[in-house]
Every structure is written in structure tokens, then in C-alpha cells.
Design a protein around this motif. Sequence first.
Motif, short mmCIF file in Angstrom:
data_model
loop_
_atom_site.label_atom_id
_atom_site.label_comp_id
_atom_site.label_asym_id
_atom_site.label_seq_id
_atom_site.Cartn_x
_atom_site.Cartn_y
_atom_site.Cartn_z
N GLU A 179 0.83 -1.20 0.00
CA GLU A 179 0.00 0.00 0.00
C GLU A 179 0.87 1.26 0.00
OE1 GLU A 179 -3.12 1.30 3.23
OE2 GLU A 179 -3.45 -0.77 2.57
N LYS A 180 1.90 1.21 0.86
CA LYS A 180 2.78 2.37 0.96
C LYS A 180 3.55 2.54 -0.34
CE LYS A 180 6.65 4.31 3.62
NZ LYS A 180 7.42 4.25 4.86
N LEU B 234 18.56 -2.22 8.45
CA LEU B 234 18.68 -3.07 9.63
C LEU B 234 17.35 -3.74 9.98
CD1 LEU B 234 20.85 -0.67 11.84
CD2 LEU B 234 21.64 -2.59 10.46
N LYS B 235 16.38 -3.56 9.10
CA LYS B 235 15.05 -4.11 9.31
C LYS B 235 14.48 -3.74 10.68
CE LYS B 235 15.09 -6.86 5.48
NZ LYS B 235 15.41 -8.19 5.04
N LYS B 236 14.69 -2.48 11.02
CA LYS B 236 14.06 -1.98 12.24
C LYS B 236 12.71 -1.42 11.81
CE LYS B 236 18.22 -0.91 14.78
NZ LYS B 236 19.30 0.06 14.92
N HIS B 237 11.67 -2.07 12.26
CA HIS B 237 10.36 -1.73 11.74
C HIS B 237 9.72 -0.53 12.43
CE1 HIS B 237 10.78 -5.33 9.51
NE2 HIS B 237 10.81 -6.08 10.59
N TYR B 238 9.04 0.27 11.64
CA TYR B 238 8.23 1.35 12.18
C TYR B 238 6.91 1.32 11.42
CZ TYR B 238 10.54 3.64 8.17
OH TYR B 238 11.03 3.93 6.93
N PRO B 239 5.88 2.06 11.87
CA PRO B 239 4.57 1.90 11.22
C PRO B 239 4.62 2.25 9.73
CG PRO B 239 4.37 3.10 13.29
CD PRO B 239 5.82 2.92 13.04
N PRO B 240 3.97 1.47 8.90
CA PRO B 240 4.00 1.73 7.46
C PRO B 240 3.16 2.93 7.03
CG PRO B 240 2.74 -0.25 7.94
CD PRO B 240 3.29 0.22 9.23
#
Lengths: 644, 130, 430, 401, 89
Positions: free
Chosen positions: A115-116, B29-35
Motif C-alpha cells: 500500500e505504501k 537493519l530491518k528496524k520496523h516502524y509503522p508503514p
Amino acid sequence: MKKRIGVYICQCGSNISDYVDVEKVNEIVAREQAVALSKITMFACADSAQNEIIEDIEKQKLDAIVVASCSPKLHLFTFRNVAQRAGLNPYNYIQVNLREQCSWAHSDNPPKATEKAIKLVMAGIERAKYSQALAPISIPSVNSVVVVGAGIGGMRAAIELADMGSEVFLLEREYFVGGRSSQWNELFTTNETGREVISRLYKTIMEYNNITLFTGAEIESKSGSVGNFDIKVKIKPRHVKPDCKLDWDKFKKAVEVCPVEFDDPFNFGLTKQKAIYKNFPSEFPEIPAIDVEHCTKCMKCSDICSDIDLNQKEEVLNLNAGSILLTTGASPYEPKEGEFGYKKIDNVITLQQLKRLIELRPDVLTYHNKKIQNVAFIYCVGSRQVDGENRYCSRYCCTSAIHTAIMLKENYKKINNFHFTRGVRTYGKQEILYNKSSKQGDIFFQSFDDSPTEVISVNGQTIVKIKDILTTDKELEVVADLVVLVTGMVPRQNNSINKILKVPIGRDKFYNEIHPKLRPVETVIDGVLIAGSCQAPLNITESVKSALSASSKVNSLISKGEIELEPTLAEIDDESCTWCDKCQSVCPYNAIDIKEEEGKSIAVIIESNCKGCGICLPVCPSNSIQLIGYSDVEIESMIDVLAC
Amino acid sequence: MEEVITAPKILVFSTEKISDPAIDLAGLLKKHYPPTVYTINIPCSSAVKSRWVLHAFEAGFDGVFIAADGTDCAYSETCTERTGELVKKTHELMKDRNIDPIRLKMAAICSVCSEPFVKHMKNFVAALSN
Amino acid sequence: MTQPNKFDALIIGGGIAGEESALNLANMDYKVIIVEKDLSIGGKMIHLSKVFPTLDCGACITTPKVSETARHPNISIYTNSEIQDIEKLGENNFTATLLEKPRYVTEDCTGCQICEEKCPVIVEDQYQWNLVGRKAVYVPFSIANPRIAAIDIENCSLCGLCEKVCPANAIDFSQEEKRSNINVNSVIIATGYNLFDPLKIPRYGFGKFKNVVTAMQMERQLVPTRPYNNVLRPKDGKMPDNIAYVLCTGSRDETVGNPICSQVCCMYSIKQAQLLLGALPMADVTIYYLHIRAFGKGFCEFFQQAKGMDVEFIKGKVGLIKEKENGNLILRYEDIQKGKVLEAEHDLVVLSTGILPNTDYSSMFKNINIEQDDFSYVHQVDELCCPAKTSIDGVFVAGTSSGPMDIPDSILSAGAASSETAGYLKGGIR
Amino acid sequence: MMSIIIINSRIDNSMAQINPDFAIELKKFGALDFNACYNCGNCTAVCSLSDEDNSFPRKMIRLSVLGLEGDIDSSVDPWLCYYCGECSETCPQQADPGELMMTLRRYLTSKYDWTGLATKLYTSKLWEFGSIFLLALIILLLFVFFHGPMTTELTVDGGVKLNTFAPWKEIEIGDWIMAGLLSFFLISNIINMYYKIIVKRKDVKIPIKLYFTEIWKLVLHFATQLQFSKCDTELSGKKYSINAYWIIHWLLMSSYVLMFAMIVVFLGWFQTDIIYNWWHPQRFLGYYATAGLTIGVVYFYIVRVYKKSEKSRHSHITDWTFLVLLFLTTVTGILVHIFRINGLPYATYYMYVIHLMVMFPMLMIEVPFSKWSHLAYRPFAVYFNNVLMAASKRINKKTEY
Amino acid sequence: MKKTIDIIKQKRTVPPGVKEGVKMFNKLKKEIFKVLKEKEMTILEIANEINADVDSITFNLMTCLKFGTIEVGKLDDNDEYYYYKLKNR
């Protein structure tokens, strides 16, 4: 407004397509009216894909392209080039960051990432719609370089740059050249001494007319930009007449009478130093110096030696250079008090001190008047710290310690070396040294991170304890006459220069390059390059390699007489501007001037000075300034797409 | 993950040389945050116009975050000050329009501050959800 | 088409080091010729998956460099070609014999691969390290440069189908070897390295046990253009769930004549372990090591990251590998920390093979000898000050020709070579 | 001149004091480049005799590098190694672990010997050859003064009357004295070995019963050298004639034991003046033993000269002395036999004296103090090890429940 | 137009191994296709069915996969082996 936009969605192998449904993105993007074609590619950056884009631009008469792939930091220029080859203006190319800021960041949530991604690509298309054809600005460049730091890397770079025809200003903060290398005796792997290497380089430098060496020199300020930096250099007085033929007997006497005494930094405090000094006889420049920070101006020396001139004043020079190369080196880690007994137990020293000690005591190795037989080396002091702040490996220390241990055995009788390691890292050909030291009877131990080696003092004996994994975790102890802390490298402590240059600093506090593989010696600041151990711990050969590498980059940057710059500039709307001077007052580059037009005063941009930072944008009360590429219409249309 | 769908939308103004690399690094680094965090990059954080921020709110963003250069700015030493001023000015304009000032935030994000960035995003989303 | 035969610099080898040197020199306006013996430039790096410690993909970094090199107006590239001999005539004056081997496909090839579809021959694909087959006429690999087909004449059945179907009429069996003389002012040796052949250590069973693979084979399995549909065992296509890495295979080993450390195997194994855990989330990876050589910028942190991902590290060299009937492998090793000899079962074993010198360069120089170091790499006569200088004035060395090194080091070394070459060229003019 | 230092190993709260000079000391016993070891464990992993309970040789290298003498002295591992040479062949550092194990066997032999003679014999050529000559001289002098009449009269079969010159009863007395000395030294050394390996170890308590239940292993290993046949080298993908080696070694060992028994215990039956038919057990067994000894000696001589296999690549001076003495003993023995049955009295007498002059020093030096002693130490080591293992397994079992 | 293949045919002969290899591959391919026509199978199942070396099945099947004549099906229940099937054309 662009109406025939080509969109390319890169799978990046699987880096993007594993998390983003590229088919879906492609499908939705293709519906957009301004999009003439949209495609999915495996590697947009591959040559075949590039050729395909060119073919498309030509055949489909595209007027802008969008590549949705990785961060623009990697491939912006790659695709601008593609556009150019196809006859499209490179600034009609927009890169969308689908990898770092979408697929990877949201690999935990593929539907949302998709989606993004759709919105990001749509925003890119919006931006492409309003993109203008721009021509890069060409600015003149002087073919001269300021090399900061006359250590081995700086000296080598200076010679090579001079060879290639540039004017070189070599600045050294100390009074003598050579940096760290001159402090070491035999160097691995050739066993040439640091001093020999440095004097060889110094003599070569002196043969060049286009290298000017300044010692006691520090950059005070910098203005201008790539191609044309104006650099103010502060030069400390040496207090010894520059062209004198010094009478060495008198110099010795002058040293004798000097009342000032302090810990000699060259010998890491093993000896005392006077304010008038030379670290070793064959040091360059040949004439001695008087340390301004310590000298009390008692005049005792100048009474003896007429070549001494205590009235010399600090000078400030202006240098004009196209580029700046930083080869400022690193410092050995200074252990904290009590770290492995440092400064608490009297026979605990650092590897650097040991190296000086060997040179100071060539016949019998003694420390604090005690003969040394058992030497315990403790590795990774200040490196690979589990809890401390230096998590990195300092790279050169294992080999350096082992090389020093070999020297010890070769130079003195009956030395026993004990190495308390955390896994020996003698990479590459340096392995041979490890081999040699084992064969000569050095004993290696290894500990794991969770139970470090300990140094304790019991009844006047210094004991080193280790839980040795090579002996089935057995606890072993060695009574050592000398404990040598194999300290790693840290960035130079006094880093005043970076207050002026502002080179980005990495996690490990060393200077950061743009990309370790693509652009390993360049920084984000145009025209400022880095080389040697100011960038990361490196040994001498590696430092020289990077210095030489930087030289060729500098040369191709400045030797052509002109440099092409990004045409991202501020623009003034003459209609609405009513000169208020706010923009001029905030501009850090003096890029805004005032002019009279049709009877009113309006602001005008000086193109060669404008860096396109946009600081002037928000301060304009009439919103009369637009930044090319970041105009209101571009930004706002992107916001609209992203928000919906 | 239903709650993500209703997560507040955030627009981040990042800077090309300093904070954008940090955001890239977070991805690397695949540090996730809200998409629901979207980034637009600009050369310098002191170039953000108030009208862009207000436009973002009008367009439907719940929050705007300026990932400022801070003292790392390669353009100007006054960057932090300048960015601070424009945030202050924008806050005032927001007040006039009855927009909660909490919806505009600024923090310095250095070029390797991927972790702080992710933390900021999570906190900001949390603050906006309340 | 007449080719120029005079260049400022001859670069032998079109890998990443050769390309970096060539680009640097070309950007300084020198005319450069690259001679590459393979069908494509890009060296070994172009075949790699993601590279340590930044984990950006090898291809993504190599391909722009490759295309920049290929497009640069100051660079001429000869692939599938060799330098047969070099003679030094004087300062700034070398003559070399260039051998262009027939490709049997002309530059009209569009890389459409129709010929490949029709070709009846299947042989082991060297670009996939023999894990899968290829045809006798083939485009070397998808991101090859130049991306044109070639015919492997040794394995060609001479059926002539390719010629019949080629829409571009690009097949030309009449091509022959072509020798020509070129005159150059300087030479850069960038011939790179060879990988150790684990057949030389029979106790590891490579070749005999199909589930013992080399790290390069694993590298291919981890790239998007991989030979199989996932990471699978070459014996029976099983998805492995317990993979072992055997470090120092052919490095730090006197018995195979390579006593030095290869400098990259620890790191690439740690990298592959991380990638494997990404590709096969349920898998366990164990790395059997002697010392972990994580010395470069960001390496130590990368190693810690792998530990954090539960890659298991066991200190001890694997002594012996035995195969079970189901294709699983028994590794016998001494766990140094425990001080005990143990056996462990894994379903796939990766041999982290070391780097050996590519000594092709040594026979090229005819009237003047090029010195080798103790390990048959090019000897750096002034290692500390002029790391690219060789025993012949005007001949320089870049990348792994002078010793094992990783990619950043190779690139810096290539930078040094280009800079020293430029200095030499200018010095000759002055 | 050992500078005693530095390393205190605190295991078992006992202070095992050793030093890096130990390596220099050990090199006198033959060890090569074991200092080059970088502790990869390859040697242990390729060794087919090494197992979880006894992991060697790397651990022995490590102890030797550190010079942890106490741990070395109490170790049985060197005796469990039969030197297939696999470890040395595959050692990435060419540190020659196999030769270190061989060296440690020499070293331990000297350590078990409380008289200190073994150390001298191993580390000093003067001692080694001096004592051989001294012992030979003693025999010579004994014969010079005490020999019987040197009659030229032959027996009815035409053989020499050897028992007149050297009556077997008198020689047997000498034999018994020698055997007594040998037994005394060897047994006391084995007790010393027992003390070092078992008594000094405080962590394992051994129930008396185990000594009896495990004793059959002592006999078994003495008679068959079973361990040896496990010494498998196929694993490396390279086949040696290890079985031939084992057969010949066994042939040599059994011949030696047989000959020893015939000479010491059954001399009256063995040393006769009668010439039996060749199939008579006296001659037949004699021939078997002689042939076994000759084949063995020649075989080992050849492998040591040609150095084709790893295990025979390095020979310590004492290895050669032993082979030469054994060879000379065999040859002179054969000659005595030939001269006797062919009726050459003087030749027989002189050769007999020479035979004894070679045999006596060989036995006196090699059996308790040098190479031959492994005949006893190996099976005892296996025995002690089994006892220890059985004991510690009991302990483990107990702690498990 | 004259075909250049005739030129090379005068200079070279085909090595015997090459012809052999083509024959082998075609034979194995035919057999693999035959059994896959019935149903999807894993490599081990194919090897059992046609009684051939597992590793040569893997090699040749993967080659067919590469040239697009075979495609990948689902994973087996233990998540160990993939099923392979003929590509529908």
C-alpha cells in the motif's frame, strides 16, 4: 507538465518483491493518466535494464521517468545518466525509495508495505510531472589541495597528488612530520623502521616545488565550496629561525638549560620532555621546535643559541584549494585508570609504550629498573568491548602485538611472551607472523567475552589470570614482569578540525564515508575526502592505499579546471518579492544579493554561491522563494497523493 | 493487524544528507516502524515551509515530523535554530486554525540515528492515537 | 572497424579492482584497455549475493560500476581475451600481445536467448558453480556485460541449430583466434584470485558427497538468479534445516600449501548464515571456526548481529566428514572449549573455501621478471609506501593479485594502483 | 637451568608449576614443531582412537606448550596413541602431533623411571652409548674370567659343545639375575606409573573390585594390541598398509616374548648341545622367533629409512639404537646357531660371547628404561584408563539419579 | 546464405562425450516428463519411480526448471521437499 512518464518498478532481485506486491503496484500505477508505460524489472540498475529504459525513452517518446528501486543515495546518478544517454534531461528522472524506506522497513507487514509502495510511486509520478529540465552549473576549480595531517598517509597522498600535477598544501598540527608511524621502530611486514619510511617520504616531498609543507598548522576556518575553498590556516610559531644552520652542541645545551619539564607525549610519558625539543635526531623538519604551550619564555635557551627567536608570532595564512583531503589519523586508546590495572599496578603499560620502551632500552629490557623476562600481552583493550563504547575491532593490534613480541625475542635474551587474546585476528599474510611467534615459543591463551582476562597484584607480584578456552576452560595464571595492554585505535581526541569541516561521524566515532564499496574515500561534503585511520582503524599499508585512492579521486575532481554542480538553486519570484532582507540575513553562503528592477528592490540569487539548502524558503513573508526541485507545487502534490 | 489500518498517518520531512540516511539505515537493519509513515526528503530541515505543513494537515495527515539535521547540518550552524523557529511559527499558525500543536513535532535525527528515528515514530503514532 | 592499439594503461582483469582502476584513470583522461579472460566483466563480485557488512546486494553495487566502465569513452574492453606476453621496451613503453578468442557470436547478438532454447546440449553451468546445467550456446548470466551469447565450442555438438534460429544472424562459426599487438605506457595487474578446490582435502568428501558444497555454490543459491527455486540440497532437493559451515577450508593450512588466512571466509560465512536464516526461517546454522576474523569497519558488530540471530559458533576445525544414507553428513571435530572430540549431524555442509593466488600473470612478462611473494601473489616491492608497486617499473598491482582482501580493500587497492599509475604516467611525461 | 615460573594451574587446588622452557626440554626427547599448534583440534578430530573420554592429541600438545607437567605425568593418552600418523599428515600447521605423542611416550617412560636413568639415556648420547658399552664390557669380563673349557670336541651330531663353554645352568643364573633386575625396575616403574595416573588423581575414587573386573583388558591388550587394529587411516581417503604394520608389529612382539621366555625360563631346554630335527619344537619355535625378529627388525628398519609413512618419518636416536641392538642380537644368535650345528667351536664361542654382549645391554637398557618398556606401559595404560573410566562412569551414574 | 556451421565442421569433430551427454539428458528428461505427467512429485519420488541417481535427477530437473519446462508446486507436509510439475503450455 510531463505527460508521458515511464515508470520502472525494480524487484531488486527479491529485496523489494519479497515484501511488496510489485505486480499490484504496477497495475495501479499503469492506470495513471500521465504514465505512458510502466514495467517491472529484476534489476533496474543492470545494464540490460538500463538499455531497455533508453530504448523506451526513445521509442515511446517519454518525457520523464520514475524508477522505484533503492535509496537514491545509491543509484540517483546511475539513472540520471541513463536519462541523459537517451536524450532526456537527467532532472526529469525521479527515484523512489522502495527498498530502504518501504520493503525492508516494513518487511513485517507486506500488505501495508505494498500500500505504501503504491503511494510512494504515485508521489514520485507527481514529482516527475512537475520536474523541470535543468542544466548542471559549472564552476571553476583550482587545481590545488589541502592535505590535513602529515602522517604517512598524508605524505604519500601529497607526493602522488603533486606527481599528478596538483598544487599541494600539506598541513601538520605538530612541529614535526610523520604522525604515528615515526613513533614506531620496525614495522610489519617489511621491518623497515617508521623513521626510515618517514625520512624517505620527507626527502621526496622536499624535491617537489608544488608541495608546501606547513608544520604547527591548523585550519582555523573554511569558506567557499568544492573547487574553491578558502581556508584560513593558523601557524604556531616554531621559535627557531627557519633557515638557520643550527649548531647542535648549542641546541643540546639549550635543551639542558630549559627549566620546563613535562611528560613526553612522543614516548607516551615514559620520559620527560623539555619545551625546546626534537623527538629524535633524524626527525623532520631538521630544526628543533619550542612548544608554545609549555614554553615560559624564560629566554634561557635564546641566550645560548642565537638561532632561537622567541619573538616569532602566530601567523594566519589564506589558502585557496579545490579540495580538502583529511588524513588526520587516529590515537591509541587510553585505558581508563584501573582498566586491567592500568596506572594502578606499576608494571602495566600499553603496547605503544612498550614499542617506545624497546627503542629507549636497546640492550636490556627494563621497566622501573626491573629486568623484564615475562611479558603478558592483553589483547582487545579498548576494542570489541561488550559493555564499553568501542564495539569495533581495531584491526591492526593483534598483528602489531605479535610483531612486537617477535621483536622482543629477537632483541633480548630470555624473554617469555604470553598472549592473552580474544581470538587472534592476524588476517591475510599477517598469519605468518602469528605462526612465527608460536614457533618461537610464545604462548597464546584465549578467553571468551563473558569471562575476561584479569590483572591483579598479589604481594608485589602482578598476576594475569585467564579462563583459557584452549585448555578446556581451565583457570591459568601467569606472574608477569610486564603487562602490556594491546590498546586499539580511537579517533583523534582533539578533533577541532571537524567543528569547521563537519564531516559526518559514524557509529564508531570515526569519519564516515559515503559507501564503503562504491565511494569509500568520499564524504557527503563535496570536495572533502577522508583517508587512512581517521576513517576506521587501518594498518600502515591500508592507510596508504586509501590515501592513494583518495588522491586519484581528488585529482579527477579538481584537475579539469571546472566542476559540475547540482542545479538545485533557490529562485526568486520578482513579482511578489518586496525586499525585506530576511532571506539575505539567514543565507549561510552569501548567495543573496539585492538588485533594483522596475523601480523596486528585489532579492537576487548568486548562483555560484547558492548551495540549494533552502534555509531562505520559510523566512520569506511573501513566499517569493522556491527551491528548484522542491517547489510548492511539487511538494504539495506529493503530499496530496501520499495523504489520500 | 487491524489496528495498523487505523494508525495515524505521518508525514516526515527528512534531509537528504543527514536524517534520510538514518531512515534508510532503519530499513537496512530491518528496524520496523509503522508503514503509515511517509517521507519526503528535502536538502535541509530549515527549508520546510509552514504552508507545506498546513497543507499536509489539510490533505489528511494526522501528524508531521521534521527529522532535523541538528548540529550535524552541513549547510549552516544555525540550522537547529532556524528549524526551531519555523516550527514555532507553524505552531502559531496551527493554533489559529485550531490544529492541536501536538500534531507537529521536530527532533534532530543524525545520519546513523536509525534507532531513535524508529522510537520517535512509534511514540508519535502512540501520542497521535490518543 | 579499426581498433586503436595504443593506450596509456593496460589493465589485466575486469573484476571489481580492474574496473575501479580503469574508471579512476579514465576519469583522469587516460586511455585505458581492459583485457578480461572471462565472457563478461564484473569478476567474482558480480556473482555474489548481498555483501558484508552492509548487506547491500553485490550485483546492485557491481552492475553500475560495470556499466559505467563499459560505457566510458576512455575505456576499451576485450572480454574472452588474454594477454599472452608483455615486453618492456623502455620507460612508459610496453608492448603486449592480445589474444582474442572466438566467441562464435558477433556483437549483433541481442541476448534474446532463442538459440539457447534450441541448443540440445546440456553441460554444467560454470556460472552457477555446476549446480545446474546450461546450453553449449548461452548468455553467460543474466546481468553479464556484454550481454551477448557465446558458444562453448568444446561442448558443441555442431548441429548448427543456433545459427538457423538466430534472428540477428549473430552466430558466426568462422571466427578464429585473433592476435594483435598493442602498445601501452603502463600495466596494472588485476587478475584476482582463484578459489581453493576442496577436492584437495578428500576427508571432507567434496565431490563424493553431493550435500557438501562450497561457499560459492551457497552464494549462488542465495541470489535472486539462483539455480534452484529455493536454497536446496544438491543431492535430493531437500530444504536444509541444519547447515554447517566449515571454515578455513584450504586456508591457514600448510598441508595444501596455503598457510595464510584468506581474510574473507569468516565474514562471508557469517553473512551467508544471516541470509540463510532469512531464507529458511526454521533452519539452524552452525559455524565451525578457528578464529573469527571480523576485523574491518563494522565487521565486529556484524558478527555480534549473527550471534544475536542465534547462529551457533563452535571453535574447532572439522577433521572429517562422513555421509549417511539419507544424505545427511556427520562432522567429526574437537570442540576446543569442551576439549572433547564430538560428532554432529547436519543435512548440508558448506565448505568456506579460501582464496588462492591466480598466477596467470607470472608467465606474461617476457623480457623482464615479475617477482612473486612467498605465496605466489605479486610481490609488493615497497609495501608500506607504494602498495601497488611491483618489481617492474611501470607495472602496478590492484586488488587480490597482491594478496587476499575483501571488496572494500580491493577497491582501495585499485584506487592506489590507479593513483600510482597516474603518477608514473605523468612522471614519464615530465 | 629450567627457569621455574609462572603458570599456576589451580585445578584440584593443586599448584601445577610449569614453564615455557618445558618445550625446550621436551625437544630433547624428539618433539618437533608442536609450538606451532594453533589449537584447531584437527588432529583430535581425525584420530580414530580419540573419543569423547580421551580426546587427544591436541590436549597433550596444549599441556606440553603450557608445560603443565603434572597433567602430562598423570595422562594416559600418549599410550593410547599408536601413531598412525594421520594427525601429523593432516595438521594444518605441520606441528607434528603424532611425533609429539611419541615424544611424550619417551618422556613418560623417563618420568615413570624413578632412578632417573631413563631421562639420562634418552637425553644424552654419552649415557646411552656409555652404558651399552659398560654392560657389554661386564659380560665380556665375566666370560674372560669365568668361561668353561673351550673344547674343540664335537657332539655325536657334529655340533659344538656349547654347554661346556657356557653351561646353561650358570648362564641361567645370570638370566635370573637379569630378569630379576628387569622385573624390579619395570615393576617399580609401573607402580610409579600407577601412582601418577591413578593415586594422584583425587577426583575419582576407585572401588577395588574394578581392578579385577578390568584386568582381562590388560591381558587382552598385551596379547593382541587390539587398540592398534582400531588405528584406522581409511578415513582420510588414503589407505596405508596399516594392517601389515600391525601384523608385523605383532609378529615382532610375539617373537620377542617367545624368545625371551625360551632364554630366561626354558634355557635348559633351549640351549642344548643336541641338534634336533628342524620340526622339533625347540628348533621350530626358535626359528619362528628368529624369523619374526628378523622380519620385524628389517621391516621397521626399512620404513624408518624410507620414511614413506608419517609414523616413520621421524626417528629419535634411541629408536635406531634399539633397532640396531635388536638386529645385532638376532644376527649373532643366528650365527651362534649356524656355527654350532656346523661344528665350528671357536666361532661358536666367540659369537656366543658377542651375542650376549649385545643382548644383555639391549635388554637391560631397553626393557625398563627405554623403547621396549612400552610393551608393558601400553597395556597397563589401557588397563588403568579402563579402570578410571569405569569408576568415573559409576560416579556419573550416581549423580544422575 | 552460406551457413558458417559448415566451416567449423571441417575443422572440428564432435567429442564423443558431447553426443553421449545429449543422449543421456534427453533420455532422463523424457523419463522425468513421463512420470510427472501422471502427478506432481518430489525429486526423491521421481528417483524412486524411474530408478535413477537422485543427484542426477536434481541436476537435470533443475536445468529443466531453469529453461522453463518444469515448474514448482507446493511444499510437502514436512516442509522439506518441493513438488514439481510440468509447465502447462
